[in-house]
Scaffold this motif. Sequence first.
Motif, PDB file in Angstrom:
ATOM      1  N   PRO A   4       0.838  -1.192   0.000  1.00  0.00           N
ATOM      2  CA  PRO A   4       0.000   0.000   0.000  1.00  0.00           C
ATOM      3  C   PRO A   4       0.879   1.251   0.000  1.00  0.00           C
ATOM      4  O   PRO A   4       1.990   1.244   0.541  1.00  0.00           O
ATOM      5  CB  PRO A   4      -0.814  -0.126   1.292  1.00  0.00           C
ATOM      6  CG  PRO A   4      -0.052  -1.087   2.139  1.00  0.00           C
ATOM      7  CD  PRO A   4       0.640  -2.009   1.203  1.00  0.00           C
ATOM      8  N   SER A   5       0.381   2.311  -0.625  1.00  0.00           N
ATOM      9  CA  SER A   5       1.184   3.524  -0.806  1.00  0.00           C
ATOM     10  C   SER A   5       0.737   4.626   0.148  1.00  0.00           C
ATOM     11  O   SER A   5      -0.452   4.790   0.443  1.00  0.00           O
ATOM     12  CB  SER A   5       1.083   4.015  -2.250  1.00  0.00           C
ATOM     13  OG  SER A   5      -0.266   4.209  -2.632  1.00  0.00           O
ATOM     14  N   LEU A   6       1.730   5.381   0.616  1.00  0.00           N
ATOM     15  CA  LEU A   6       1.497   6.435   1.602  1.00  0.00           C
ATOM     16  C   LEU A   6       2.312   7.655   1.206  1.00  0.00           C
ATOM     17  O   LEU A   6       3.531   7.566   1.029  1.00  0.00           O
ATOM     18  CB  LEU A   6       1.904   5.937   2.989  1.00  0.00           C
ATOM     19  CG  LEU A   6       1.638   6.820   4.200  1.00  0.00           C
ATOM     20  CD1 LEU A   6       0.133   7.019   4.406  1.00  0.00           C
ATOM     21  CD2 LEU A   6       2.248   6.190   5.452  1.00  0.00           C
ATOM     22  N   LEU A   7       1.647   8.791   1.044  1.00  0.00           N
ATOM     23  CA  LEU A   7       2.323  10.057   0.753  1.00  0.00           C
ATOM     24  C   LEU A   7       2.423  10.863   2.035  1.00  0.00           C
ATOM     25  O   LEU A   7       1.409  11.182   2.656  1.00  0.00           O
ATOM     26  CB  LEU A   7       1.556  10.844  -0.305  1.00  0.00           C
ATOM     27  CG  LEU A   7       2.066  12.273  -0.589  1.00  0.00           C
ATOM     28  CD1 LEU A   7       3.499  12.254  -1.127  1.00  0.00           C
ATOM     29  CD2 LEU A   7       1.133  12.992  -1.563  1.00  0.00           C
ATOM     30  N   ILE A   8       3.647  11.191   2.439  1.00  0.00           N
ATOM     31  CA  ILE A   8       3.882  11.972   3.646  1.00  0.00           C
ATOM     32  C   ILE A   8       4.120  13.431   3.269  1.00  0.00           C
ATOM     33  O   ILE A   8       4.978  13.734   2.430  1.00  0.00           O
ATOM     34  CB  ILE A   8       5.085  11.410   4.429  1.00  0.00           C
ATOM     35  CG1 ILE A   8       4.710  10.055   5.039  1.00  0.00           C
ATOM     36  CG2 ILE A   8       5.546  12.376   5.502  1.00  0.00           C
ATOM     37  CD1 ILE A   8       5.835   9.399   5.822  1.00  0.00           C
ATOM     38  N   LEU A   9       3.367  14.319   3.876  1.00  0.00           N
ATOM     39  CA  LEU A   9       3.492  15.759   3.674  1.00  0.00           C
ATOM     40  C   LEU A   9       3.747  16.392   5.045  1.00  0.00           C
ATOM     41  O   LEU A   9       2.797  16.779   5.743  1.00  0.00           O
ATOM     42  CB  LEU A   9       2.221  16.338   3.051  1.00  0.00           C
ATOM     43  CG  LEU A   9       1.780  15.754   1.698  1.00  0.00           C
ATOM     44  CD1 LEU A   9       0.433  16.341   1.280  1.00  0.00           C
ATOM     45  CD2 LEU A   9       2.841  16.025   0.623  1.00  0.00           C
ATOM     46  N   PRO A  10       5.001  16.521   5.469  1.00  0.00           N
ATOM     47  CA  PRO A  10       5.288  17.044   6.816  1.00  0.00           C
ATOM     48  C   PRO A  10       4.790  18.465   7.029  1.00  0.00           C
ATOM     49  O   PRO A  10       4.347  18.813   8.131  1.00  0.00           O
ATOM     50  CB  PRO A  10       6.817  16.961   6.907  1.00  0.00           C
ATOM     51  CG  PRO A  10       7.200  15.930   5.909  1.00  0.00           C
ATOM     52  CD  PRO A  10       6.220  16.077   4.784  1.00  0.00           C
ATOM     53  N   GLY A  11       4.906  19.326   6.003  1.00  0.00           N
ATOM     54  CA  GLY A  11       4.399  20.679   6.118  1.00  0.00           C
ATOM     55  C   GLY A  11       5.345  21.611   6.836  1.00  0.00           C
ATOM     56  O   GLY A  11       6.555  21.600   6.607  1.00  0.00           O
ATOM     57  N   SER A  40       6.320   7.839  -0.049  1.00  0.00           N
ATOM     58  CA  SER A  40       6.916   8.975  -0.752  1.00  0.00           C
ATOM     59  C   SER A  40       6.674  10.224   0.089  1.00  0.00           C
ATOM     60  O   SER A  40       5.863  10.221   1.022  1.00  0.00           O
ATOM     61  CB  SER A  40       6.290   9.137  -2.148  1.00  0.00           C
ATOM     62  OG  SER A  40       4.888   9.289  -2.066  1.00  0.00           O
ATOM     63  N   GLU A  41       7.403  11.290  -0.233  1.00  0.00           N
ATOM     64  CA  GLU A  41       7.311  12.506   0.573  1.00  0.00           C
ATOM     65  C   GLU A  41       7.337  13.724  -0.331  1.00  0.00           C
ATOM     66  O   GLU A  41       7.999  13.727  -1.371  1.00  0.00           O
ATOM     67  CB  GLU A  41       8.466  12.553   1.578  1.00  0.00           C
ATOM     68  CG  GLU A  41       8.349  13.663   2.603  1.00  0.00           C
ATOM     69  CD  GLU A  41       9.343  13.517   3.746  1.00  0.00           C
ATOM     70  OE1 GLU A  41       9.725  14.562   4.332  1.00  0.00           O
ATOM     71  OE2 GLU A  41       9.725  12.373   4.065  1.00  0.00           O
ATOM     72  N   ASP A  42       6.609  14.773   0.080  1.00  0.00           N
ATOM     73  CA  ASP A  42       6.557  15.992  -0.721  1.00  0.00           C
ATOM     74  C   ASP A  42       6.246  17.174   0.185  1.00  0.00           C
ATOM     75  O   ASP A  42       6.185  17.025   1.418  1.00  0.00           O
ATOM     76  CB  ASP A  42       5.515  15.861  -1.839  1.00  0.00           C
ATOM     77  CG  ASP A  42       5.927  16.603  -3.115  1.00  0.00           C
ATOM     78  OD1 ASP A  42       6.498  17.710  -2.990  1.00  0.00           O
ATOM     79  OD2 ASP A  42       5.678  16.089  -4.215  1.00  0.00           O
ATOM     80  N   ASP A  68      -2.720   5.491  -1.708  1.00  0.00           N
ATOM     81  CA  ASP A  68      -3.782   4.920  -0.884  1.00  0.00           C
ATOM     82  C   ASP A  68      -4.142   5.813   0.290  1.00  0.00           C
ATOM     83  O   ASP A  68      -5.271   5.763   0.786  1.00  0.00           O
ATOM     84  CB  ASP A  68      -3.353   3.546  -0.369  1.00  0.00           C
ATOM     85  CG  ASP A  68      -3.238   2.527  -1.495  1.00  0.00           C
ATOM     86  OD1 ASP A  68      -4.146   2.496  -2.339  1.00  0.00           O
ATOM     87  OD2 ASP A  68      -2.250   1.777  -1.522  1.00  0.00           O
ATOM     88  N   ALA A  69      -3.201   6.620   0.769  1.00  0.00           N
ATOM     89  CA  ALA A  69      -3.496   7.539   1.873  1.00  0.00           C
ATOM     90  C   ALA A  69      -2.428   8.616   1.926  1.00  0.00           C
ATOM     91  O   ALA A  69      -1.283   8.406   1.533  1.00  0.00           O
ATOM     92  CB  ALA A  69      -3.558   6.798   3.207  1.00  0.00           C
ATOM     93  N   VAL A  70      -2.824   9.783   2.443  1.00  0.00           N
ATOM     94  CA  VAL A  70      -1.919  10.907   2.674  1.00  0.00           C
ATOM     95  C   VAL A  70      -1.808  11.113   4.183  1.00  0.00           C
ATOM     96  O   VAL A  70      -2.819  11.072   4.901  1.00  0.00           O
ATOM     97  CB  VAL A  70      -2.439  12.196   2.008  1.00  0.00           C
ATOM     98  CG1 VAL A  70      -1.557  13.389   2.351  1.00  0.00           C
ATOM     99  CG2 VAL A  70      -2.545  12.017   0.498  1.00  0.00           C
ATOM    100  N   LEU A  71      -0.580  11.330   4.659  1.00  0.00           N
ATOM    101  CA  LEU A  71      -0.341  11.644   6.062  1.00  0.00           C
ATOM    102  C   LEU A  71       0.293  13.025   6.120  1.00  0.00           C
ATOM    103  O   LEU A  71       1.380  13.236   5.579  1.00  0.00           O
ATOM    104  CB  LEU A  71       0.558  10.595   6.711  1.00  0.00           C
ATOM    105  CG  LEU A  71       0.776  10.689   8.216  1.00  0.00           C
ATOM    106  CD1 LEU A  71      -0.543  10.549   8.970  1.00  0.00           C
ATOM    107  CD2 LEU A  71       1.752   9.614   8.688  1.00  0.00           C
ATOM    108  N   LEU A  72      -0.396  13.976   6.756  1.00  0.00           N
ATOM    109  CA  LEU A  72       0.025  15.375   6.761  1.00  0.00           C
ATOM    110  C   LEU A  72       0.382  15.813   8.182  1.00  0.00           C
ATOM    111  O   LEU A  72      -0.276  15.404   9.147  1.00  0.00           O
ATOM    112  CB  LEU A  72      -1.089  16.245   6.174  1.00  0.00           C
ATOM    113  CG  LEU A  72      -0.802  17.729   5.963  1.00  0.00           C
ATOM    114  CD1 LEU A  72      -1.484  18.228   4.686  1.00  0.00           C
ATOM    115  CD2 LEU A  72      -1.293  18.570   7.152  1.00  0.00           C
ATOM    116  N   GLY A  73       1.422  16.672   8.291  1.00  0.00           N
ATOM    117  CA  GLY A  73       1.849  17.141   9.602  1.00  0.00           C
ATOM    118  C   GLY A  73       1.114  18.380  10.059  1.00  0.00           C
ATOM    119  O   GLY A  73       0.194  18.314  10.874  1.00  0.00           O
TER     120      GLY A  73
END
Length: 369
Positions: A4-11, A40-42, A68-73
């Motif tokens: 499963p894919s996860l995009l991390i956006l720390p902010g 992945s991260e952006d 599949d999901a975004v995780l944001l800070g």
Amino acid sequence: MSNPSLLILPGDGIGAEVMEEVKKIITWFGDKRGLNFDVSEDLVGGAAYDAHGTPLHDDTMAKAQEVDAVLLGAVGGPKYDVLDFSVKPERGLLRLRKEMDLFANLRPAQCFDALADFSSLKKDIVAGLDIMIVRELTSGSYFGEPRGISDLPDGQRVGINTQRYTTDEIRRVARAAFELAKRRNNRVCSMEKANVMESGILWREEVIWVHENEYPEVELSHMYADNGAMQLVRAPKQFDVIVTDNLFGDILSDCAAMLTGSLGMLPSASLGAPMENGRPKAMYEPVHGSAPDITGQGKANPCACILSFAMALRYSFDAGEEATRLETAVEKVLADGVRTADLLPAGDTSPVSTSQMGDAVIAALDASL
């Protein structure tokens, strides 16, 4: 099958600091539980503006639509206060919510036993509290048209925001609330202002329609939103799932947040319609802001971001047992007296750092094996 894919956006602000602890936990689940993610991260928010001149680059938006999901800070900070409204960091967050069509915002308010004394209410009022607020997130007065500020002929100005809801918008968030209630204590309270607002009348009628036609086995009650705010501070444990509109949900969920003692403990999930693989469009983020006053000092509490990842495990990755494992680890750390600065009892001057709190959660995870 691929991971499963996860995009991390720390902010911005403490977003990057708390996200580092989540990354360690993601690695732990891969190493110790065989639960691997393609991560992945952006950039988002002020960080994206600094790099691209926009709070969310089109390429980042495209990635968010594919994973599949975004995780944001967190987003925002005082250095961006001078920017035009259209490019403020928060616009990146709103664009993610709108274009991913994340219509159901899940805001749990759970008071861990070890933190019951930190609530502004009496311990017996909040001890054992576990409620879920489901806020409609993509319509209502935050998105309705017409909107704006304009000049009047007599020299005054007028500011307009339109509260607008359709049948489909109300029914789909009501379904989300009823589905959640079926997993919990089978009770939904719908909150609006049907006594003074036509949109509130429609809201109540459509929630009743969904209840009678699709979820008659779930107990449904109704409450005016102002009374709901009062009841949240009078007797919050009377509620199980609360469903409400965008504006009232914004207010009521922050009210419920403070019942638990610290914004540093509160996660959230924003869910949309299912994708082709059956997973919902989803973004997970802690409730707290970017906290520029403590950024870079190792003082931030990572638990809200960690618990947001636990929500991702439960709602996006069908890993409810692993979500419970992580939530239990956080609870054990708190019960053992491990505290970041925001959770210290009066007179205690020995907080752990952000990274030490993350390490303590991992140690508790190790102990659960």
